[in-house]
Design a protein around this motif. Sequence first.
Motif, PDB file in Angstrom:
ATOM      1  N   ILE A   6      -3.368  15.762  -2.487  1.00  0.00           N
ATOM      2  CA  ILE A   6      -2.181  16.513  -2.095  1.00  0.00           C
ATOM      3  C   ILE A   6      -0.991  15.576  -2.192  1.00  0.00           C
ATOM      4  O   ILE A   6      -0.960  14.517  -1.575  1.00  0.00           O
ATOM      5  CB  ILE A   6      -2.315  17.074  -0.660  1.00  0.00           C
ATOM      6  CG1 ILE A   6      -3.463  18.074  -0.598  1.00  0.00           C
ATOM      7  CG2 ILE A   6      -1.000  17.711  -0.211  1.00  0.00           C
ATOM      8  CD1 ILE A   6      -3.747  18.611   0.783  1.00  0.00           C
ATOM      9  N   GLY A   7      -0.020  15.983  -2.983  1.00  0.00           N
ATOM     10  CA  GLY A   7       1.204  15.211  -3.135  1.00  0.00           C
ATOM     11  C   GLY A   7       2.392  16.035  -2.694  1.00  0.00           C
ATOM     12  O   GLY A   7       2.522  17.205  -3.067  1.00  0.00           O
ATOM     13  N   ASP A  18       1.782  20.957   4.162  1.00  0.00           N
ATOM     14  CA  ASP A  18       0.947  20.143   3.282  1.00  0.00           C
ATOM     15  C   ASP A  18       0.287  18.994   4.039  1.00  0.00           C
ATOM     16  O   ASP A  18      -0.903  18.713   3.854  1.00  0.00           O
ATOM     17  CB  ASP A  18       1.765  19.588   2.118  1.00  0.00           C
ATOM     18  CG  ASP A  18       2.168  20.665   1.124  1.00  0.00           C
ATOM     19  OD1 ASP A  18       1.705  21.814   1.238  1.00  0.00           O
ATOM     20  OD2 ASP A  18       2.961  20.347   0.219  1.00  0.00           O
ATOM     21  N   ILE A  19       1.051  18.337   4.894  1.00  0.00           N
ATOM     22  CA  ILE A  19       0.517  17.227   5.696  1.00  0.00           C
ATOM     23  C   ILE A  19      -0.580  17.754   6.627  1.00  0.00           C
ATOM     24  O   ILE A  19      -1.657  17.161   6.738  1.00  0.00           O
ATOM     25  CB  ILE A  19       1.640  16.539   6.512  1.00  0.00           C
ATOM     26  CG1 ILE A  19       2.720  15.983   5.597  1.00  0.00           C
ATOM     27  CG2 ILE A  19       1.067  15.466   7.432  1.00  0.00           C
ATOM     28  CD1 ILE A  19       2.276  14.910   4.650  1.00  0.00           C
ATOM     29  N   GLU A  33      -6.870  12.657  -0.559  1.00  0.00           N
ATOM     30  CA  GLU A  33      -5.831  11.645  -0.738  1.00  0.00           C
ATOM     31  C   GLU A  33      -4.488  12.331  -0.555  1.00  0.00           C
ATOM     32  O   GLU A  33      -4.173  13.312  -1.227  1.00  0.00           O
ATOM     33  CB  GLU A  33      -5.909  11.025  -2.131  1.00  0.00           C
ATOM     34  CG  GLU A  33      -4.829   9.997  -2.383  1.00  0.00           C
ATOM     35  CD  GLU A  33      -4.855   9.425  -3.783  1.00  0.00           C
ATOM     36  OE1 GLU A  33      -3.940   8.633  -4.088  1.00  0.00           O
ATOM     37  OE2 GLU A  33      -5.759   9.750  -4.570  1.00  0.00           O
ATOM     38  N   LEU A  34      -3.682  11.813   0.345  1.00  0.00           N
ATOM     39  CA  LEU A  34      -2.361  12.356   0.615  1.00  0.00           C
ATOM     40  C   LEU A  34      -1.310  11.385   0.090  1.00  0.00           C
ATOM     41  O   LEU A  34      -1.298  10.219   0.466  1.00  0.00           O
ATOM     42  CB  LEU A  34      -2.167  12.581   2.114  1.00  0.00           C
ATOM     43  CG  LEU A  34      -0.773  13.013   2.557  1.00  0.00           C
ATOM     44  CD1 LEU A  34      -0.399  14.365   1.961  1.00  0.00           C
ATOM     45  CD2 LEU A  34      -0.702  13.048   4.073  1.00  0.00           C
ATOM     46  N   VAL A  35      -0.457  11.880  -0.793  1.00  0.00           N
ATOM     47  CA  VAL A  35       0.641  11.069  -1.330  1.00  0.00           C
ATOM     48  C   VAL A  35       1.933  11.716  -0.857  1.00  0.00           C
ATOM     49  O   VAL A  35       2.244  12.850  -1.214  1.00  0.00           O
ATOM     50  CB  VAL A  35       0.598  11.010  -2.871  1.00  0.00           C
ATOM     51  CG1 VAL A  35       1.796  10.260  -3.409  1.00  0.00           C
ATOM     52  CG2 VAL A  35      -0.697  10.374  -3.332  1.00  0.00           C
ATOM     53  N   GLU A  36       2.674  10.986  -0.032  1.00  0.00           N
ATOM     54  CA  GLU A  36       3.943  11.470   0.521  1.00  0.00           C
ATOM     55  C   GLU A  36       5.057  10.591  -0.038  1.00  0.00           C
ATOM     56  O   GLU A  36       5.042   9.373   0.138  1.00  0.00           O
ATOM     57  CB  GLU A  36       3.893  11.396   2.042  1.00  0.00           C
ATOM     58  CG  GLU A  36       5.083  11.983   2.718  1.00  0.00           C
ATOM     59  CD  GLU A  36       4.960  11.915   4.232  1.00  0.00           C
ATOM     60  OE1 GLU A  36       5.873  12.414   4.893  1.00  0.00           O
ATOM     61  OE2 GLU A  36       3.963  11.358   4.741  1.00  0.00           O
ATOM     62  N   ASN A  63      -4.345   9.858 -11.991  1.00  0.00           N
ATOM     63  CA  ASN A  63      -5.475   9.007 -11.615  1.00  0.00           C
ATOM     64  C   ASN A  63      -6.504   9.789 -10.788  1.00  0.00           C
ATOM     65  O   ASN A  63      -7.711   9.664 -11.005  1.00  0.00           O
ATOM     66  CB  ASN A  63      -4.986   7.786 -10.846  1.00  0.00           C
ATOM     67  CG  ASN A  63      -6.108   6.818 -10.566  1.00  0.00           C
ATOM     68  OD1 ASN A  63      -6.836   6.434 -11.461  1.00  0.00           O
ATOM     69  ND2 ASN A  63      -6.246   6.435  -9.298  1.00  0.00           N
ATOM     70  N   ALA A  64      -6.028  10.610  -9.864  1.00  0.00           N
ATOM     71  CA  ALA A  64      -6.946  11.422  -9.048  1.00  0.00           C
ATOM     72  C   ALA A  64      -7.697  12.420  -9.917  1.00  0.00           C
ATOM     73  O   ALA A  64      -8.903  12.630  -9.736  1.00  0.00           O
ATOM     74  CB  ALA A  64      -6.168  12.146  -7.954  1.00  0.00           C
TER      75      ALA A  64
END
Length: 80
Positions: A6-7, A18-19, A33-36, A63-64
Amino acid sequence: MPPAWIGVGDLDLFHTEDIDYAHRLNQAGVACELVEVPGMYYCADLLRGNAASVIGFRASLINALKTALVQPHRGDLPVN
C-alpha cells in the motif's frame, strides 16, 4: 491472503483509510508493506512523474510487484 503493498501520500484524501487498512492487514497476519510519502497527493505519480519522491514511490511499487511475481508466498498450491 497474499502479501500486500500500500502506497499513499500524506496529502492524499484517503491517507487515513489507507494507513488503517495496512494496519488491519498486519493485525490479521497478512504481510503488508506500507509506503507513506510526505508531501505527495492523490495522482501525483501521474501528474509529477519525474519528481524524485514519485520515482522512489514507483520503484518501491515495482519492486513489490516483482517480488510477488517471482517469490511464491505461503499457501500457494504446489507446482506439478
